[in-house]
Design an enzyme around this catalytic site. Structure first.
Site, PDB file in Angstrom:
ATOM      1  N   HIS A  54      18.927 -13.085 -18.667  1.00 39.29           N
ATOM      2  CA  HIS A  54      18.798 -14.017 -17.533  1.00 39.29           C
ATOM      3  C   HIS A  54      19.636 -13.560 -16.334  1.00 39.29           C
ATOM      4  O   HIS A  54      20.182 -14.381 -15.592  1.00 39.29           O
ATOM      5  CB  HIS A  54      19.207 -15.439 -17.922  1.00 39.29           C
ATOM      6  CG  HIS A  54      18.358 -16.055 -18.997  1.00 39.29           C
ATOM      7  ND1 HIS A  54      17.246 -16.811 -18.724  1.00 39.29           N
ATOM      8  CD2 HIS A  54      18.453 -16.005 -20.349  1.00 39.29           C
ATOM      9  CE1 HIS A  54      16.701 -17.218 -19.861  1.00 39.29           C
ATOM     10  NE2 HIS A  54      17.410 -16.738 -20.866  1.00 39.29           N
TER      11      HIS A  54
ATOM     12  N   ASN B 184      13.915 -23.142 -21.168  1.00 40.35           N
ATOM     13  CA  ASN B 184      13.017 -22.096 -20.694  1.00 40.35           C
ATOM     14  C   ASN B 184      11.719 -22.728 -20.207  1.00 40.35           C
ATOM     15  O   ASN B 184      11.504 -23.925 -20.393  1.00 40.35           O
ATOM     16  CB  ASN B 184      12.684 -21.115 -21.823  1.00 40.35           C
ATOM     17  CG  ASN B 184      13.799 -20.111 -22.075  1.00 40.35           C
ATOM     18  OD1 ASN B 184      14.657 -19.880 -21.222  1.00 40.35           O
ATOM     19  ND2 ASN B 184      13.789 -19.519 -23.260  1.00 40.35           N
TER      20      ASN B 184
ATOM     21  N   HIS C 102      25.858 -24.072 -20.757  1.00 42.57           N
ATOM     22  CA  HIS C 102      26.187 -24.042 -22.187  1.00 42.57           C
ATOM     23  C   HIS C 102      25.448 -25.189 -22.884  1.00 42.57           C
ATOM     24  O   HIS C 102      25.653 -26.351 -22.512  1.00 42.57           O
ATOM     25  CB  HIS C 102      27.698 -24.226 -22.339  1.00 42.57           C
ATOM     26  CG  HIS C 102      28.204 -24.037 -23.734  1.00 42.57           C
ATOM     27  ND1 HIS C 102      27.443 -24.266 -24.859  1.00 42.57           N
ATOM     28  CD2 HIS C 102      29.405 -23.645 -24.187  1.00 42.57           C
ATOM     29  CE1 HIS C 102      28.152 -24.024 -25.929  1.00 42.57           C
ATOM     30  NE2 HIS C 102      29.358 -23.646 -25.553  1.00 42.57           N
TER      31      HIS C 102
END
Ligand code: HDE
Length: 729
Positions: free
Chosen positions: A88, A161, A352
């Protein structure tokens, strides 16, 4: 209802409120806004008298080591780059707000999911996965969709995603997956592409990847815009309500503009024309006030319902079909502000999946469990130490209180001598944080024994949802999947890997496998050969849906033309009067147009006016537009029909399924495609193939052409168009 705030311990940011602190503000000013000070200084604030000459021994002599000003400046420059993200790395981001529709107290105590009147600030980073920071935006890849909610109870990160499943079931395989898909280690090629041997070697030996491969080979991997992608939390999480009850939840983001893709040929061309295509698209939409929006949706189910569906919710290679468990819309996210500084915000933001708030918990999904370790760990090296939470973009808006101390780049100035608990010295009475009802609680749950390295039997079904996905696609989307597999597999040096992959695909659908295999110079797909290998187990198929319409892109969202880009092809003598109304109505509907002509400057119109040109054919290309309009005017049409750039423009737009409207003599530019205005049976508007409109403005009713064209643009692409493969563009 008032939201609980954290109070215990020493504060690293006393009295902090939303927005930058006075100190941050000073830093912002000092950094770039020289207009107030009009003078440069060292990092220590010492004013400089000269920023052009280093300190030398004599006018033509060597530079002196004692030039602390030169050394400070160069040293800082030498360390400007930080390691890019391992995955990413290439991303673009924006600020915005999240607003809830109605309280979700039935499912969760999370504060930001209780009060519709509260606006929760968010920062969202979209990304490709495989490419390096400088790689093009439009490669075939999964897109990251990471959202940081700055809630009043602390930061909550939903790190998802644009595809609802993943390649692997267990985090321990992640380094292997990433090593396989990244450029090959001996020559660092290819960049930002899965079309190479190591990737297909790995996935063809990992049948659990098959479902995700179907998504990766589908049009979902070629989004038209970040603004036109769905987002998924992928894993099952838990929502915990005030009675301590847990529901499994899957998170969905549904874009207001619908889900749209570009053609593969187009994506490759854009990669060369404008590597920043998606980044620019997001930036420009926000700069011009066209704020992108998504609806947050949840699929909620309790453990019993999950069992009855025959799906293992801990397996991230599976989704829950929306037809079985509907997605409930719960709120709206609007992105309304671009970052002020790419590095400070987009690059330094740290997400996170374990940044949770009370009322939300993770699940035992073994892929998610590994992520809980990985994300903090990676920031330690990427952002240079344990205090990355103090970087402005990562700070929570509510106060942070804990007893963590010191470390590289510490910003907060902890007060007093107490940095431990329990203590009595801080407040003169005993202070301890030990079982209070407030704050984050992990949801209690049983643990299975024995401990072992193995997967549950319920993780063994690797093909039924790949088949479901295939069966659910529209005919055009199926064609694109076949073409994508063929393209990728044809790039491989190893015919064994090619063969192995089509043998695997035979377990998804024999027709698909056979079509993929046919031009690849290999044998027919052999399901039995695949079934002999590790990972091919017979597993009783869970859900029995024949298809899930929600899995296809075509037809799932109402047509919307906002921010679609229209190219208007003109030359001297163009009849703008006949399309003035059309352009006005398109503009009112939200379409943005640009005038493209053989040269920059102005063209003369049929009525003797001048028309300002935005781009010429030497710089404009059809891949930067969503639709094409060719107005009439015989001299204009004749000039364009002689011009390779103009002919190529419409051929390419045709090939990429884009709506094209040609008016009166403008139809002449489509002659290469075999289209002309019928003289024997004159009609106001004919549509010889989907999305191609041939209009006679003298016969058309008021609004007839614009309505038809707006509808065609709203459908985005017309994949089922005639003879596309025969078009040489
Ligand atoms: Fe990530 N992932 N990931 N991932 N991931 C990272 O974290 C990792 C996975 C996702 O815009 C890294 O800060 C492991 C699934 C996004 O900053 C790293 C595993 C999903 C982003 C990492 C996964 C994601 C990352 C790299 C398997 C979808 C970009 C830099 C166990 C649900 C966030 C960083 C941004 C980034 C590890 C699998 C989404 C290395 C170990 C599944 C959107 O920590």
């Amino acid at each position: 209802m008032s939201l609980p705030r954290r109070t215990a311990g020493a504060s690293t940011r006393p009295g902090a409120k939303a927005g930058p602190s006075p100190q941050d503000k000073k830093l912002q000013l000092d950094a770039f806004a020289l207009d107030s000070a009009q003078q440069l200084s060292t990092n220590q604030g010492v004013l400089l008298s000269d920023n052009h000459h280093s300190l030398k021994a004599g006018l033509r002599g060597p530079t002196l080591l004692e030039d602390f000003i030169l050394r400070e400046k160069i040293t800082h420059f030498d360390h400007e780059r930080i390691p890019e993200r391992a995955v990413h790395a290439r991303g673009a981001a924006a600020h915005g707000v999240f607003k809830l529709y109605k309280p979700l107290s039935e499912y969760t105590t999370a504060g930001f999911l209780q009060l519709p009147e509260v606006s929760t600030p968010v920062f969202v980073r979209f990304s490709t996965v495989v490419g390096s920071r400088g790689s093009p935006d439009t490669v075939r890849d999964v897109r990251g969709f990471a959202v940081k909610f700055y809630t009043q109870e602390g930061n909550y990160d939903l790190v998802g995603n644009n595809m609802p499943v993943f390649f692997i079931q267990d985090a321990i395989k992640f380094p292997d997956l990433v090593h396989a898909i990244k450029p090959e280690p001996h020559h660092e090629m290819p960049q930002a592409s899965s079309a190479h041997d190591t990737f297909w070697d790995f996935v063809s030996l990992m049948p659990e990847s098959t479902h995700m491969l179907m998504w990766l080979m589908s049009d979902r991997a070629l989004p038209r815009s970040y603004r036109m992608m769905e987002g998924f939390g992928v894993h099952s999480f838990q929502l915990i309500n005030g009675r301590g009850q847990s529901h499994f939840v899957k998170f969905h983001w549904k874009p207001k503009l619908g889900v749209h893709a570009m053609a593969w040929d187009e994506a490759q061309k854009i990669a060369g024309r404008d590597a920043d295509f998606h980044r620019r698209d997001l930036w420009e939409a926000i700069e011009t006030g066209q704020f992108p929006e998504w609806e947050l949706g949840i699929q909620v189910l309790d453990a019993a319902r999950a069992g009855a569906l025959g799906l293992d919710l801990l397996d991230a290679t599976k989704l829950i079909p929306e037809e079985l468990v509907p997605v409930i819309p719960v709120g709206r996210m609007t992105l309304n502000r671009n970052p002020e500084n790419y590095f400070a915000e987009t690059e330094q933001v740290a997400f996170h999946p374990g940044h949770l708030v009370p009322g939300i918990d993770f699940s035992n999904d073994p892929l998610l469990q590994g992520r809980l370790f990985s994300y903090t760990d990676t920031q330690l090296s990427r952002l240079g130490g344990p205090n990355f939470h103090e970087i402005p973009i990562n700070r929570s808006l509510c106060p942070v209180h804990n007893f963590q101390r010191d470390g590289a780049h510490r910003q907060g100035i902890g007060r007093g001598r107490v940095a431990y608990e329990p203590n009595t010295l801080a407040q003169g009475a005993e202070f301890r944080v030990d079982g209070s009802a407030q704050g984050f609680q992990s949801q209690p749950q049983g643990i299975e024994t024995p401990k072992l390295r193995a997967a549950s039997q319920s993780f063994n079904d690797h093909f039924s949802q790949a088949t479901l996905f295939w069966n659910s696609q529209s005919p055009a989307e199926k064609e694109h999947i076949v073409a994508a597999f063929r393209f990728e597999l044809s790039q491989l040096e190893s015919t064994e890997i090619r063969q192995r992959m089509v043998d695997n695909l035979a377990h998804v659908d024999l027709h698909l496998a056979t079509r993929v295999a046919s031009p690849l110079g290999i044998g027919a797909p052999d399901a039995v050969a695949a079934a002999g290998r590790l990972g091919f187990k017979n597993y009783p198929r869970g859900d029995t849906l024949a298809e899930s319409p929600a899995l296809r892109m075509v037809g799932n969202y109402p047509p919307d033309v906002h921010t679609r880009r229209l190219a208007v092809l003109v030359a001297d003598g163009v009849d703008m009067a006949a399309v003035r109304r059309l352009l006005q109505e398109l503009g009112e509907a939200g379409v943005q147009h640009r005038i493209i002509a053989p040269h920059l400057g102005y063209v003369g119109t049929a009525t003797g006016r001048t028309l300002a040109v935005n781009q010429s054919f030497s710089s404009a290309t059809s891949v930067m537009f969503d639709a094409v309009l060719v107005p009439g005017g015989a001299p204009s049409a004749q000039t364009l029909a002689q011009l390779g750039g103009a002919i190529h423009f419409v051929l390419e737009a045709y090939k990429h399924g884009k709506p094209i409207c040609a008016v009166n003599e403008g139809v002449g530019l489509l002659a290469t495609l075999g289209f002309s205005l019928s003289t024997t049976q004159p009609v106001a508007l004919s549509v010889p193939t989907p999305g191609v409109l041939l209009a006679d403005s003298h016969r058309a009713q008021e609004g007839e052409i614009s309505q038809a064209f707006i509808h065609a643009i709203g459908l985005h692409r017309h994949w089922d168009r005639l003879n596309v493969d025969a078009v040489p563009a």
